[in-house]
Design a protein around this motif. Structure first.
Motif, PDB file in Angstrom:
ATOM      1  N   ALA A 106       8.430  10.752  57.382  1.00 56.02           N
ATOM      2  CA  ALA A 106       7.753  12.041  58.036  1.00 56.02           C
ATOM      3  C   ALA A 106       8.596  12.404  59.355  1.00 56.02           C
ATOM      4  CB  ALA A 106       6.510  11.642  58.348  1.00 56.02           C
ATOM      5  N   THR A 107       8.884  13.641  59.692  1.00 55.91           N
ATOM      6  CA  THR A 107       9.854  14.043  60.656  1.00 55.91           C
ATOM      7  C   THR A 107       9.120  14.713  61.635  1.00 55.91           C
ATOM      8  OG1 THR A 107      10.305  16.066  59.657  1.00 55.91           O
ATOM      9  CG2 THR A 107      11.705  14.145  59.203  1.00 55.91           C
ATOM     10  N   VAL A 108       9.801  14.534  63.016  1.00 55.94           N
ATOM     11  CA  VAL A 108       9.156  15.525  64.183  1.00 55.94           C
ATOM     12  C   VAL A 108       9.052  17.116  63.722  1.00 55.94           C
ATOM     13  CG1 VAL A 108       9.530  16.223  66.576  1.00 55.94           C
ATOM     14  CG2 VAL A 108       9.834  13.802  65.649  1.00 55.94           C
ATOM     15  N   GLY A 109      10.286  17.616  63.229  1.00 58.28           N
ATOM     16  CA  GLY A 109      10.166  18.951  62.866  1.00 58.28           C
ATOM     17  C   GLY A 109       9.065  19.319  61.757  1.00 58.28           C
ATOM     18  N   GLY A 110       9.146  18.547  60.940  1.00 59.02           N
ATOM     19  CA  GLY A 110       7.892  18.866  59.822  1.00 59.02           C
ATOM     20  C   GLY A 110       6.692  18.776  60.217  1.00 59.02           C
ATOM     21  N   ASN A 111       6.266  17.902  61.456  1.00 62.67           N
ATOM     22  CA  ASN A 111       5.150  17.630  61.862  1.00 62.67           C
ATOM     23  C   ASN A 111       4.738  18.810  62.806  1.00 62.67           C
ATOM     24  OD1 ASN A 111       3.225  15.654  64.259  1.00 62.67           O
ATOM     25  ND2 ASN A 111       2.841  15.842  62.234  1.00 62.67           N
ATOM     26  N   ILE A 112       5.737  19.526  63.161  1.00 64.02           N
ATOM     27  CA  ILE A 112       5.246  20.724  64.194  1.00 64.02           C
ATOM     28  C   ILE A 112       5.304  21.901  63.382  1.00 64.02           C
ATOM     29  CG2 ILE A 112       6.542  22.057  65.684  1.00 64.02           C
ATOM     30  CD1 ILE A 112       7.982  19.762  67.001  1.00 64.02           C
ATOM     31  N   VAL A 113       6.144  22.303  62.436  1.00 66.22           N
ATOM     32  CA  VAL A 113       5.949  23.184  61.601  1.00 66.22           C
ATOM     33  C   VAL A 113       4.770  23.351  60.744  1.00 66.22           C
ATOM     34  CG1 VAL A 113       7.005  24.341  59.504  1.00 66.22           C
ATOM     35  CG2 VAL A 113       8.639  23.636  61.429  1.00 66.22           C
ATOM     36  N   ASN A 114       4.454  22.130  60.192  1.00 63.99           N
ATOM     37  CA  ASN A 114       2.889  21.979  59.357  1.00 63.99           C
ATOM     38  C   ASN A 114       1.843  22.664  60.273  1.00 63.99           C
ATOM     39  OD1 ASN A 114       1.758  20.949  57.247  1.00 63.99           O
ATOM     40  ND2 ASN A 114       0.658  19.675  58.418  1.00 63.99           N
ATOM     41  N   ALA A 115       1.989  22.496  61.786  1.00 59.49           N
ATOM     42  CA  ALA A 115       0.945  23.038  62.291  1.00 59.49           C
ATOM     43  C   ALA A 115      -0.661  22.648  62.118  1.00 59.49           C
ATOM     44  CB  ALA A 115       1.052  24.541  62.351  1.00 59.49           C
ATOM     45  N   SER A 116      -0.824  21.153  61.837  1.00 64.27           N
ATOM     46  CA  SER A 116      -2.101  20.647  61.827  1.00 64.27           C
ATOM     47  C   SER A 116      -2.587  20.394  63.073  1.00 64.27           C
ATOM     48  CB  SER A 116      -2.164  19.458  61.141  1.00 64.27           C
ATOM     49  OG  SER A 116      -3.047  18.770  61.192  1.00 64.27           O
ATOM     50  N   PRO A 117      -3.883  20.827  63.266  1.00 66.49           N
ATOM     51  CA  PRO A 117      -4.697  20.688  64.735  1.00 66.49           C
ATOM     52  C   PRO A 117      -4.865  19.135  65.002  1.00 66.49           C
ATOM     53  CG  PRO A 117      -6.160  21.487  63.162  1.00 66.49           C
ATOM     54  CD  PRO A 117      -4.749  21.668  62.410  1.00 66.49           C
ATOM     55  N   ALA A 118      -4.664  18.168  63.912  1.00 66.02           N
ATOM     56  CA  ALA A 118      -4.907  16.897  64.121  1.00 66.02           C
ATOM     57  C   ALA A 118      -3.479  16.130  64.060  1.00 66.02           C
ATOM     58  CB  ALA A 118      -5.616  16.420  62.895  1.00 66.02           C
ATOM     59  N   ALA A 119      -2.560  16.683  64.247  1.00 65.00           N
ATOM     60  CA  ALA A 119      -1.095  16.034  64.359  1.00 65.00           C
ATOM     61  C   ALA A 119      -1.216  14.985  65.725  1.00 65.00           C
ATOM     62  CB  ALA A 119       0.055  17.013  64.669  1.00 65.00           C
ATOM     63  N   ASP A 120      -0.669  14.021  65.400  1.00 66.11           N
ATOM     64  CA  ASP A 120      -0.748  12.808  66.436  1.00 66.11           C
ATOM     65  C   ASP A 120       0.410  13.188  67.565  1.00 66.11           C
ATOM     66  OD1 ASP A 120      -2.840  11.839  65.496  1.00 66.11           O
ATOM     67  OD2 ASP A 120      -1.554  10.448  63.809  1.00 66.11           O
ATOM     68  N   VAL A 121       1.604  13.353  67.173  1.00 65.43           N
ATOM     69  CA  VAL A 121       2.712  13.530  68.311  1.00 65.43           C
ATOM     70  C   VAL A 121       2.750  14.918  68.948  1.00 65.43           C
ATOM     71  CG1 VAL A 121       5.301  13.406  68.249  1.00 65.43           C
ATOM     72  CG2 VAL A 121       3.994  11.822  66.934  1.00 65.43           C
ATOM     73  N   VAL A 122       2.186  15.838  68.083  1.00 55.12           N
ATOM     74  CA  VAL A 122       2.365  17.330  69.015  1.00 55.12           C
ATOM     75  C   VAL A 122       1.399  17.209  70.140  1.00 55.12           C
ATOM     76  CG1 VAL A 122       1.706  19.402  68.824  1.00 55.12           C
ATOM     77  CG2 VAL A 122       2.708  18.223  66.781  1.00 55.12           C
ATOM     78  N   PRO A 123       0.291  16.519  70.379  1.00 55.33           N
ATOM     79  CA  PRO A 123      -0.242  16.753  71.845  1.00 55.33           C
ATOM     80  C   PRO A 123       0.649  16.109  72.688  1.00 55.33           C
ATOM     81  CG  PRO A 123      -1.717  16.204  70.199  1.00 55.33           C
ATOM     82  CD  PRO A 123      -0.538  15.941  69.501  1.00 55.33           C
ATOM     83  N   VAL A 124       1.319  14.999  72.202  1.00 51.38           N
ATOM     84  CA  VAL A 124       2.318  14.171  73.295  1.00 51.38           C
ATOM     85  C   VAL A 124       3.440  15.099  73.779  1.00 51.38           C
ATOM     86  CG1 VAL A 124       3.935  12.199  73.750  1.00 51.38           C
ATOM     87  CG2 VAL A 124       1.724  12.077  72.288  1.00 51.38           C
ATOM     88  N   LEU A 125       4.061  15.929  72.814  1.00 50.72           N
ATOM     89  CA  LEU A 125       5.032  16.795  73.139  1.00 50.72           C
ATOM     90  C   LEU A 125       4.445  17.842  74.059  1.00 50.72           C
ATOM     91  CD1 LEU A 125       6.744  16.851  69.732  1.00 50.72           C
ATOM     92  CD2 LEU A 125       7.694  15.768  71.820  1.00 50.72           C
ATOM     93  N   LEU A 126       3.225  18.326  73.825  1.00 50.90           N
ATOM     94  CA  LEU A 126       2.610  19.476  74.584  1.00 50.90           C
ATOM     95  C   LEU A 126       2.491  18.998  76.107  1.00 50.90           C
ATOM     96  CD1 LEU A 126      -0.423  21.083  72.826  1.00 50.90           C
ATOM     97  CD2 LEU A 126       1.598  22.106  73.777  1.00 50.90           C
TER      98      LEU A 126
END
Length: 289
Positions: A106-126
């Motif tokens: 699983a990749t950082v880019g894929g996690n961002i593009v998938n745009a799940s509101p429950a993604a774990d790394v996206v809040p950290v990046l925010l």
């Protein structure tokens, strides 16, 4: 499930193919979301463009700013020595994404593009004020991560845009980050609520100079708790201040009730996790002194 499979060997070739195929094409990074959506019939691309032969997309740069290539896996995030310390939340978010097998692909880019509101790394990046950088037929464009997703699975990216990397500045001195997730299990579980915090204190480690608070699984997209952040600005980081920030953050949530939890329970969890994450940041800053 039938499609044509392509293996571009450069970002330019990948973008050219995506431009040619338009909405009939999909980029394949880790595939942990895309393949599931295809098997469920939610997506039926006629062309799948693998990115695994494109050089440079798995690079991590840690100079004046931090740059994560779109193909950086969560497993790699767990193992970057430079992320221990002020960027500890990146490790904490990455290490609870699925199991070992998932994190290996699983990749950082894929996690961002998938745009799940429950993604774990996206809040950290925010909380790190990250920006998303894409390459399209007209060149590069970038968006603040906070403005990138507008709904579950919906982003500012066009089908021909390739997310190449995410970039954010190094944290200021006397800063720390923390990530907390609530679920029935620590990993291999979609978050009921997840919280990321970045906190910067003054030279005496007593007063808040800056705060970033991001919440996941409590709204259609991952969100920044701006009012909670403002409630801490310039204030001593007392237990009362941290508790109050948690309550304010809970008021900024827009959770739903589903089979996994009620909206009220999610709001209560958000308040508790924000308070705990802030307290963890205070402790980390003071211990690093």
């Amino acid at each position: 499930m039938s499609f044509d499979y392509h293996e571009p060997t450069s970002v330019r070739e990948a973008v050219e193919l995506a431009t040619r195929f338009g909405g009939d094409g999909r980029f394949l990074a880790g595939g942990t979301d895309l393949l599931i959506q295809m098997r469920r019939g939610q997506l039926a691309p006629r062309h799948v463009l693998s990115l695994h032969r494109v050089p440079g997309l798995d690079a991590i740069e840690a100079d004046h700013a931090i740059t994560l290539g779109a193909l950086v896996t969560h497993r790699r995030l767990e193992r970057v020595p430079q992320f221990r310390g002020p960027l500890q939340a990146l490790i904490e978010g990455a290490e609870v994404v699925g199991g070992h097998q998932i994190r290996n692909v699983a990749t950082v880019g894929g996690n961002i593009v998938n745009a799940s509101p429950a993604a774990d790394v996206v809040p950290v990046l925010l909380t790190l004020d990250a920006e998303v950088i894409c390459l399209g037929p007209d060149g590069e464009r970038s968006w603040p991560l906070e403005a990138f997703a507008s709904a579950p699975g919906v982003t500012a990216r066009q089908p021909h845009d390739l997310v190449t990397r995410v970039r954010f500045p190094r944290p200021d001195p006397h800063s720390a980050t923390a990530f907390l997730k609530a679920g029935r299990r620590r990993a291999m579980e979609i978050s009921l609520v997840c919280v990321a915090v970045r906190l910067t204190l003054d030279a005496d480690r007593e007063r808040c100079l800056d705060a970033r608070i991001a919440l996941g699984a409590v709204a259609p997209t991952t969100l920044r708790a701006h009012a909670a952040e403002r409630s801490l600005q310039g204030r001593p980081v007392t237990d009362e201040a941290l508790h109050g920030a948690g309550r304010v953050a809970a008021g900024e949530c827009r959770p739903i009730t589903d089979v996994r939890a009620s909206a009220r329970y999610r709001a209560l969890l958000a308040a508790t996790l924000v308070e705990r994450a802030l307290a963890r940041c205070v402790t980390r800053i003071r211990q690093a002194a």
